[in-house]
Design an enzyme around this catalytic site. Structure first.
Site, PDB file in Angstrom:
ATOM      1  N   ASP A 298      39.098  44.164  54.779  1.00 13.04           N
ATOM      2  CA  ASP A 298      39.811  44.884  55.960  1.00 13.04           C
ATOM      3  C   ASP A 298      39.141  44.787  57.347  1.00 13.04           C
ATOM      4  O   ASP A 298      37.790  44.321  57.055  1.00 13.04           O
ATOM      5  CB  ASP A 298      38.952  46.389  55.902  1.00 13.04           C
ATOM      6  CG  ASP A 298      40.726  47.117  56.476  1.00 13.04           C
ATOM      7  OD1 ASP A 298      41.342  46.845  57.168  1.00 13.04           O
ATOM      8  OD2 ASP A 298      40.561  48.442  57.101  1.00 13.04           O
ATOM      9  N   THR A 300      38.690  47.576  59.958  1.00  9.25           N
ATOM     10  CA  THR A 300      37.565  48.469  60.525  1.00  9.25           C
ATOM     11  C   THR A 300      36.979  49.218  59.315  1.00  9.25           C
ATOM     12  O   THR A 300      37.180  49.347  57.898  1.00  9.25           O
ATOM     13  CB  THR A 300      38.678  49.999  60.390  1.00  9.25           C
ATOM     14  OG1 THR A 300      39.512  48.800  61.436  1.00  9.25           O
ATOM     15  CG2 THR A 300      38.314  51.022  61.026  1.00  9.25           C
ATOM     16  N   ASP A 544      37.154  50.269  52.864  1.00 11.52           N
ATOM     17  CA  ASP A 544      36.968  51.624  52.942  1.00 11.52           C
ATOM     18  C   ASP A 544      38.448  52.980  53.138  1.00 11.52           C
ATOM     19  O   ASP A 544      37.742  53.870  52.303  1.00 11.52           O
ATOM     20  CB  ASP A 544      35.396  51.668  54.298  1.00 11.52           C
ATOM     21  CG  ASP A 544      36.840  51.626  55.427  1.00 11.52           C
ATOM     22  OD1 ASP A 544      37.847  51.224  55.111  1.00 11.52           O
ATOM     23  OD2 ASP A 544      36.192  52.324  56.501  1.00 11.52           O
TER      24      ASP A 544
END
Length: 795
Positions: A298, A300, A544
């Site tokens: 990902d 971010t 995350d």
């Protein structure tokens, strides 16, 4: 959420803890130590060797008995020491990095390890948290749970007060509190997070293969022993010789140290990685690191710092002043139930508090890409919405040029809108449904800084032969603006979207051809991982957030960031606890080092098993009247000089090599062992035949000649293991390859020191005999080098 209940008192917690009503599934530390001791003591090797040792002592074969007993004790004690030490170290790491939950005790919110939750505890849960015990919800604010990991149901489920929450489910929206009614082994998922972090013996795919090999060799050894018994029963073999043959066969045919070496290597690797700040939650993750050739991540929180701040606020209407727009955004941020959302936190920091009365909510979910609140601001009721510009239908179309300008700068752009005041009362609030109609008030542009070491990390991974794919839910232009700063080839590739992926006829080829994906739905992340796996890749997934849970679980290696959601960390195999993205190349290189060393150690062990089997079969068949190849104490000497000690040194080597051998384990190790073992066996048979029929040597001399040749050939195996195949030699390899100056003098001492010569039943060879042995060894070595050259093009 401020809980309205007081929870348990400290006295109640202490009483329930003393009664053992705690959220733990594991037994005591002493039980763990006892299990380790039992696993190392009660092995098939020991089960066979111990009776053989007693029989050897009974028949006055004390040299062989001491040798066999010493081998069994050494393997058992080394294994116990290494695993006990690793358990202590991993348990310390587990305590430091244990999963945490928030509970209400004495009316105060406290954060405690999940293992310390007691029966009846009031546990708080919010978006990103994993439920750690079963119980009914006693408070709920727009609470939605994802139970896909438990039931397979992909759609989140809304939970109200009184509804039952199951351990292992994940909060994806809202917040609430539940009472822990079933804990530990009685909970639905048996405390997934706790189990993942505690010390346990876990076999990896490689150790499964090694166990199968050892099982085959063990059965072969037992069948040979049955054959010896038949020969003994028919009177063709006397008692002493029968016992010696059994002991020698067991010690030469069963590679008792091989799985021990693998277990110790993986465990020590987990400890080494843990000390650097990356917690290995499953031992087989160490092996998975070595095989990874594609990393999906990902954007971010992985490539970026996940520390958002408000960069720009573009008001889009003249009907509302800039100050009023800022205040309404502050109202939204203050009232939002998504208090842990980084976007909301950035707005709260930038715009400050704006007290209001929250009336209703639609929490943010990755699938919807918006959230909404209904608030009372003084006497005015407002419906405010924040979300992706393309999902908010507004009655005042806004130009795309300004939006694209912000996105090309790498900013995350959200649209802020409201329901016009005259239509607020008619605006319906239903889950997953936008209230409408909307009037767009502003673009909210947030900046998430790229990690300073991101480019260097990606370059280091690329040097290890690893491809990289960015998979983000953000707008493609935002993703393009972020990766443009990396100055890597993938930054110049076009950004494709989840819609493009859905339209692709061949998803595997489509995913292979592109490196940067934007506007990807959570379920599409799983599809990308599966497409890569279908293409023959070993995939690591780094994430995350809650929307990364399923792809992390589906990947060959799941990696979670330390600051990520508890749900992501629970299902991952590796957690970067200090949130240091730069640790990733180190951990992958560590895994490759361990697997490389295990391949090498396995070659040493299995070569001996192949030529021992062939030599024994030739002897037992009676072909050429050749003797049984060696005695138990001679096998032990051979094991320690050219197999056991070198293999242990190889397994403990930590020097890195960027090279990776992607050849299947059985083809690489098995092929090396079979062709080398066959060549060695032919040389051994030839030497025994010459010694017996041409030179007329006695049995002791025949065995000494054979053992001398096998020791020298064992040294050549070490040289080939380090220099051959697809592995690149590093400094430590060159040092270990110089074991010959140690091995050969040690063997000469064993031969020419009278005490050891008697113990190992060796004859002191003369110069001519040594010349013959060396000549045969050189010819054999040349044959093995030729075999390496013939198969190397396929490596």
């Amino acid at each position: 959420m401020t809980p309205t209940i007081s929870g348990l008192t400290s006295a109640e917690v202490a009483a329930r803890t003393s009664e053992g009503r705690v959220n733990r599934t594991r037994s005591s530390a002493w039980a763990d130590y006892a299990a380790i001791a039992s696993r190392h003591a009660f092995t098939l090797f020991n089960f066979i060797v111990v009776p053989a040792a007693f029989a050897l002592f009974y028949h006055n074969e004390w040299q062989a008995g001491i040798s066999v007993t010493g081998t069994a004790l050494a393997n058992t004690l080394v294994g116990l020491f290494q695993e006990w030490r690793a358990k202590r170290q991993l348990d310390r790491l587990a305590i430091l990095n244990a999963a945490k939950v928030r509970v209400v005790r004495d009316g105060q919110v406290s954060e405690i390890p999940a293992d310390d939750v007691v029966l009846g505890e009031c546990v708080l849960v919010r978006a990103g948290d994993t439920v750690v015990a079963d119980g009914a919800a006693i408070e709920a604010r727009y609470l939605e749970m994802d139970e896909a990991l438990l039931t397979g149901e992909s759609e989140p489920v809304r939970r109200q007060v009184g509804d039952r929450l199951l351990s292992g489910s994940i909060c994806v929206a809202g917040e609430g509190c539940y009472r822990a009614e079933k804990i530990g082994a009685h909970a639905f998922a048996q405390s997934v997070a706790s189990d993942a972090r505690r010390y346990s013996y876990a076999s990896s795919p490689m150790t499964h293969v090694l166990n199968r090999i050892i099982s085959i060799l063990s059965v072969t050894a037992l069948l040979l022993c049955v054959l010896y018994f038949a020969l003994y029963y028919t009177g063709r073999v006397e008692t002493n010789r029968f016992v010696l043959m059994v002991a020698a066969t067991i010690t030469s045919m069963i590679p008792q140290g091989l799985v021990l070496t693998a277990t110790v290597s993986f465990t020590i690797g987990a400890v080494v990685i843990g000390r650097r700040g990356a917690l290995v939650q499953r031992l087989n993750a160490v092996e998975a690191m070595a095989a990874v050739d594609v990393i999906c991540t990902d954007k971010t929180g992985t490539l970026t710092t996940n520390r958002l701040r408000l960069a720009s606020l573009r008001v889009l209407t003249t009907d509302v002043s800039d100050a009023d727009v800022r205040r309404r955004i502050a109202l939204f941020a203050q009232a939002s139930v998504d208090a842990q959302n980084k976007n909301i936190q950035a707005l709260q920091v930038a715009l400050g508090a704006a007290p209001s009365e929250s009336l209703d909510q639609i929490p943010f979910k990755a699938q919807n890409r918006f959230s909404a609140v209904r608030v009372r601001d003084g006497r005015t009721e407002r419906v405010l919405v924040l979300g992706a510009p393309e999902v908010l239908p507004t009655d005042n179309p806004v130009g795309g040029a300004e939006l694209n300008e912000l996105r090309r700068a790498g900013l995350r752009v959200l649209a802020f809108a409201e329901v016009p005041e005259d239509r607020v009362s008619a605006a319906a609030f239903e889950p997953d449904t936008l209230p409408g109609p909307l009037r767009c008030l502003a673009f909210v542009a947030l900046v998430d800084e790229l990690r300073p070491d991101a480019a260097a990390v990606l370059q280091a991974l690329s040097a290890q032969g690893i491809a990289f794919k960015v998979i983000s839910g953000d707008n493609p232009e935002t993703v393009r603006g972020t990766v443009a700063h990396l100055d890597l080839p993938m930054a110049r590739e076009p950004v494709v979207t989840g819609s493009d992926l859905a339209k692709a006829e061949d998803r595997t080829a489509f995913v292979e051809a592109h490196s940067v994906f934007g506007r990807v739905e959570p379920q599409q992340k799983v599809l990308i991982v599966e497409a890569l796996q279908k293409g023959g890749h070993h995939v690591a997934m780094i994430g995350d957030g809650v929307n990364d849970v399923l792809p992390i679980k589906r990947a060959d290696l799941g990696v979670a960031m330390g600051e990520g959601s508890q749900a992501a960390k629970t299902v991952s195999s590796l957690v970067l606890e200090n949130n240091d993205f730069a640790l990733l190349p180190e951990t992958i290189a560590e895994g490759r080092t361990i697997v490389r060393n295990l391949r090498r150690a396995s070659k040493l062990f299995l070569v001996k098993n192949v030529y021992s089997l062939l030599l024994i079969l030739v002897s037992v068949s009676g072909a050429g009247g050749l003797p049984f190849p060696y005695l138990p104490q001679q096998v032990s000497l051979l094991n320690w000089l050219v197999i056991g000690v070198p293999a242990l040194l190889i397994a403990l080597t930590r020097e890195r090599s960027a090279a990776v051998n992607r050849e299947p384990f059985l083809r690489d190790v098995g092929g090396f062992a079979v062709r080398t073992g066959v060549i060695f066996a032919v040389a051994g048979v030839a030497l025994l035949a010459l010694s017996k029929h041409l030179w007329g040597d006695d049995l002791r001399t025949q065995r000494t000649l054979l053992l001398s040749a096998l020791v020298l050939l064992g040294v050549t195996v070490l040289q080939r293991v380090f220099a051959g195949g697809s592995d690149r030699a590093v400094a430590t390899d060159r040092q270990l390859s110089r074991l010959a100056p140690v091995v050969i003098p040690a063997y000469l001492i064993a031969m020419y020191w009278p005490f050891s010569a008697r113990f190992f039943h060796l004859t002191m060879l003369g110069p001519v005999q040594w010349l013959v042995v060396v000549a045969i060894v050189l010819v054999t070595y040349a044959a093995t080098l030729l075999s390496d050259r013939l198969v190397r093009p396929r490596v």
